[in-house]
Scaffold this motif. Structure first.
Motif, PDB file in Angstrom:
ATOM      1  N   PHE A   7      86.777  55.107  41.682  1.00 45.17           N
ATOM      2  CA  PHE A   7      86.242  55.342  40.571  1.00 45.17           C
ATOM      3  C   PHE A   7      85.236  56.257  40.265  1.00 45.17           C
ATOM      4  N   ILE A   8      84.170  55.994  41.009  1.00 50.31           N
ATOM      5  CA  ILE A   8      83.065  56.838  40.999  1.00 50.31           C
ATOM      6  C   ILE A   8      83.122  58.207  41.429  1.00 50.31           C
ATOM      7  N   TRP A   9      84.105  58.484  42.389  1.00 51.12           N
ATOM      8  CA  TRP A   9      84.301  59.851  42.928  1.00 51.12           C
ATOM      9  C   TRP A   9      85.136  60.404  42.040  1.00 51.12           C
ATOM     10  N   ILE A  10      86.159  59.743  41.265  1.00 49.13           N
ATOM     11  CA  ILE A  10      86.965  60.269  40.354  1.00 49.13           C
ATOM     12  C   ILE A  10      86.103  61.186  39.111  1.00 49.13           C
ATOM     13  N   ILE A  11      85.076  59.992  38.723  1.00 53.96           N
ATOM     14  CA  ILE A  11      84.247  60.384  37.539  1.00 53.96           C
ATOM     15  C   ILE A  11      83.508  61.771  37.945  1.00 53.96           C
ATOM     16  N   ILE A  12      83.031  61.547  39.164  1.00 58.57           N
ATOM     17  CA  ILE A  12      82.105  62.946  39.688  1.00 58.57           C
ATOM     18  C   ILE A  12      82.929  64.147  39.505  1.00 58.57           C
ATOM     19  N   ILE A  13      84.071  64.105  40.016  1.00 58.26           N
ATOM     20  CA  ILE A  13      85.149  65.077  40.318  1.00 58.26           C
ATOM     21  C   ILE A  13      85.473  65.758  38.841  1.00 58.26           C
ATOM     22  N   VAL A  14      85.767  64.667  37.753  1.00 59.81           N
ATOM     23  CA  VAL A  14      85.958  65.117  36.356  1.00 59.81           C
ATOM     24  C   VAL A  14      84.788  65.750  35.792  1.00 59.81           C
ATOM     25  N   LEU A  15      83.574  65.368  36.105  1.00 59.08           N
ATOM     26  CA  LEU A  15      82.652  65.999  35.340  1.00 59.08           C
ATOM     27  C   LEU A  15      82.091  67.084  36.163  1.00 59.08           C
ATOM     28  N   ILE A  20      82.296  73.320  35.331  1.00 58.48           N
ATOM     29  CA  ILE A  20      82.838  74.531  35.759  1.00 58.48           C
ATOM     30  C   ILE A  20      83.570  75.010  34.328  1.00 58.48           C
ATOM     31  N   ILE A  21      84.075  74.324  33.347  1.00 61.30           N
ATOM     32  CA  ILE A  21      84.892  74.803  32.390  1.00 61.30           C
ATOM     33  C   ILE A  21      83.750  75.410  31.498  1.00 61.30           C
TER      34      ILE A  21
END
Length: 97
Positions: A7-15, A20-21
C-alpha cells in the motif's frame, strides 16, 4: 505487514506520477517543452525538475504572448468600466432633472 508495504509503495508511485503530471503542466504554463520535462521528471525527481523549471522561468515568446493577452484584457476591462460610468452619469442626470 506485506499488505501495508505494498500500500505504501502504491501511494509513493501515485504521488510520483502526480508530480510528473504537475511538472508537465508547469512546463506548459512557462512555455517550455512538456515532453522533455516530463521525461526528465520520470528519470529524476519531479521536485528537482520543477525547481529547474522555476530557475529557468518563462520563455521570451511565452512572456510576450502573456503580456499582450493581459493588456487586451486590461483594455477591455477599462472600456467596460468607462461605459458603466457614462451610464451612471446619465442615470444621475435623469434623476436630478
Amino acid at each position: 505487514m506485506i499488505g501495508l508495504s505494498i500500500f505504501i509503495w502504491i501511494i509513493i508511485i501515485v504521488l510520483w506520477f502526480f508530480g510528473i503530471i504537475c511538472t508537465g503542466a508547469y512546463a506548459d504554463r512557462l512555455g517550455r517543452s512538456i515532453g522533455a520535462f516530463v521525461f526528465l521528471a520520470f528519470l529524476c525527481s519531479p521536485f528537482f525538475v520543477a525547481f529547474i523549471l522555476f530557475m529557468l522561468g518563462e520563455t521570451d515568446e511565452h512572456r510576450k504572448a502573456r503580456i499582450i493577452e493581459e493588456e487586451k484584457w486590461r483594455r477591455s476591462c477599462s472600456t467596460e468600466t468607462s461605459q458603466n460610468n457614462e451610464e451612471q452619469k446619465e442615470n444621475i442626470v435623469d434623476i436630478l432633472s
